[in-house]
Design an enzyme around this catalytic site. Structure first.
Site, PDB file in Angstrom:
ATOM      1  N   LYS A 117       1.151   2.107  13.234  1.00 18.64           N
ATOM      2  CA  LYS A 117       1.343   1.943  11.783  1.00 18.64           C
ATOM      3  C   LYS A 117       2.660   2.520  11.298  1.00 18.64           C
ATOM      4  O   LYS A 117       3.267   1.986  10.368  1.00 18.64           O
ATOM      5  CB  LYS A 117       0.185   2.596  11.011  1.00 18.64           C
ATOM      6  CG  LYS A 117      -1.087   1.785  11.060  1.00 18.64           C
ATOM      7  CD  LYS A 117      -2.019   2.212   9.944  1.00 18.64           C
ATOM      8  CE  LYS A 117      -3.221   1.305   9.844  1.00 18.64           C
ATOM      9  NZ  LYS A 117      -4.179   1.758   8.847  1.00 18.64           N
ATOM     10  N   LYS A 201      -4.732  -7.865  17.061  1.00 18.75           N
ATOM     11  CA  LYS A 201      -6.067  -7.873  16.446  1.00 18.75           C
ATOM     12  C   LYS A 201      -6.009  -8.458  15.029  1.00 18.75           C
ATOM     13  O   LYS A 201      -4.970  -8.351  14.356  1.00 18.75           O
ATOM     14  CB  LYS A 201      -6.698  -6.482  16.472  1.00 18.75           C
ATOM     15  CG  LYS A 201      -6.084  -5.508  15.528  1.00 18.75           C
ATOM     16  CD  LYS A 201      -6.893  -4.227  15.400  1.00 18.75           C
ATOM     17  CE  LYS A 201      -6.220  -3.370  14.347  1.00 18.75           C
ATOM     18  NZ  LYS A 201      -6.855  -2.186  13.949  1.00 18.75           N
ATOM     19  N   LYS A 204      -6.257  -6.533   8.198  1.00 15.73           N
ATOM     20  CA  LYS A 204      -6.108  -6.715   6.746  1.00 15.73           C
ATOM     21  C   LYS A 204      -4.635  -6.814   6.363  1.00 15.73           C
ATOM     22  O   LYS A 204      -4.284  -7.395   5.354  1.00 15.73           O
ATOM     23  CB  LYS A 204      -6.687  -5.509   5.991  1.00 15.73           C
ATOM     24  CG  LYS A 204      -8.175  -5.326   6.109  1.00 15.73           C
ATOM     25  CD  LYS A 204      -8.628  -4.255   5.105  1.00 15.73           C
ATOM     26  CE  LYS A 204      -9.927  -3.599   5.518  1.00 15.73           C
ATOM     27  NZ  LYS A 204      -9.755  -2.345   6.273  1.00 15.73           N
TER      28      LYS A 204
END
Ligand code: TYM
Length: 338
Positions: A117, A201, A204
């Site tokens: 991230k 994956k 969102k």
């Protein structure tokens, strides 16, 4: 859990950082619904985790109601399970601070989700993003939860929660005060991949709308996304070994099996030798059949935010009633004067 003698309790959370997708449903919410039949469960909206990356305030509120509505639309029963938003229960933040002083920098340095991230520019990542797994440990242990249903991507965070619980118990010589929570990851749907790239994956935060099927998608949108999903030109194989090196095909078969309740091998038994021109419409029908009604119910619930607000308020009060005594006892163990 080792020698922990307390009651079994299930807990899990979902970040309020975007729309709920099929990966969240298959990896987490569907398990929430099954588990509530036999266990005491707490399911929360991780709004404090969401702000570890920037969230527009108005959007954050909207997303919080959206995820609450998804839980209920998918079958979580708010009169039995406790549904609440994390920031409404003060105990999470309080225990997280104590755990910040238990967890070691070296443990957090190993967290792969932070590396993913934060990207290359980690100097500009928030401090919250770094200590995020410590708050996650507090979320779980503030209820002495013993079982945590999550998708595969949360495995490392769950291991950290166990390490924190173990170190706290050891350092303060309070054997089995906190349980070592068990992750519940097994089962089909634990890792659903992007429809555009089978090696990433479903997430969102994906910038491509077509990479994810959202629970709010209308049936025609679902069908269009599946039609557009990246695949290869080969027909489906009849045996699992034939899916090796075919990430996109494997993912679509996995989604079919997770939703139909059939094994991957049974799905290949049915569709082996057939091309995606046959398989994709069958998959689209199945997704629409299983997810479509959740979307319809979700839209109905979202139209009444007052009702959702009262569910969350009631949930936060019920959650605080469990968490506050645990924090009070933890503070006493640490040596704080109250
Ligand atoms: P989050 O919000 O990223 O995801 C929520 C749940 O959905 C699962 N999931 C997936 N499962 C299968 N395939 C996918 N592509 C996929 N994407 C997401 C996740 O594994 C998760 O179960 N840190 C957590 C939220 C959290 C939490 C907690 C969870 C905060 N505190 C305490 C459990 C216990 C997270 O970011 O999940």
């Amino acid at each position: 859990m080792t020698g922990y003698k307390g009651p079994e309790r299930v807990l899990s959370g979902i970040q309020t950082s975007g729309d709920m997708h099929l990966g969240n449903y298959l990896g987490a919410i569907r398990k929430f619904v099954d588990l509530q039949q036999k266990h005491d469960c707490l399911y929360f909206l991780a709004d404090m985790h969401a702000i570890t990356v920037w969230q527009e305030p108005a959007k954050l509120r909207e997303q919080t109601f959206h995820i609450a509505a998804c839980f209920i639309a998918a079958g979580v029963d708010a009169s039995h399970s406790i549904i609440f938003n994390q920031s409404a229960v003060h105990a999470h933040a309080e225990l997280a601070w104590i755990f910040n002083c238990v967890a070691r920098l070296g443990w957090l340095d190993r967290m792969t989700q932070f590396k993913d991230k934060a990207g290359k520019d980690k100097e500009r990542a928030s401090v919250g993003l770094y200590t995020y797994p410590v708050l996650q440990a507090a979320d779980i242990l503030v209820y002495k939860a013993t079982h945590v249903p999550v998708g595969e991507d949360q495995k490392q965070h769950l291991e950290l929660s166990r390490d924190i619980a173990g170190k706290f118990n050891h350092d303060y010589k309070v054997e089995d005060f906190f349980p070592l929570p068990e992750p519940l990851i097994q089962g089909p749907g634990a890792r659903i991949m992007s429809l555009r790239d089978g090696t990433k994956k479903m997430s969102k935060s994906d910038s491509s709308e077509n990479a994810s099927i959202f629970l709010r998608d209308e049936p025609d949108v679902i069908a269009k996304k599946i039609k557009k999903a990246t695949t290869d030109p080969e027909p489906l194989p009849s045996e699992m070994a034939g899916l090796e090196g075919r990430a996109e095909a494997k993912n679509l078969v996995g989604i079919y099996s997770a939703l139909s309740g059939k094994s991957d091998q049974e799905v290949l038994g049915e569709f082996g030798g057939k091309g995606f021109g046959v398989f994709k419409p069958a998959l689209a029908d199945l997704v629409v059949e299983k997810v479509g009604p959740i979307g319809a119910e979700l839209r109905r619930l979202e139209a009444d935010p007052g009702h959702l607000e009262s569910i969350l308020r009631d949930g936060a009060a019920r959650a605080s009633a469990i968490a506050d005594p645990v924090v009070a006892e933890t503070k006493k163990i640490v040596g704080f004067v109250d």
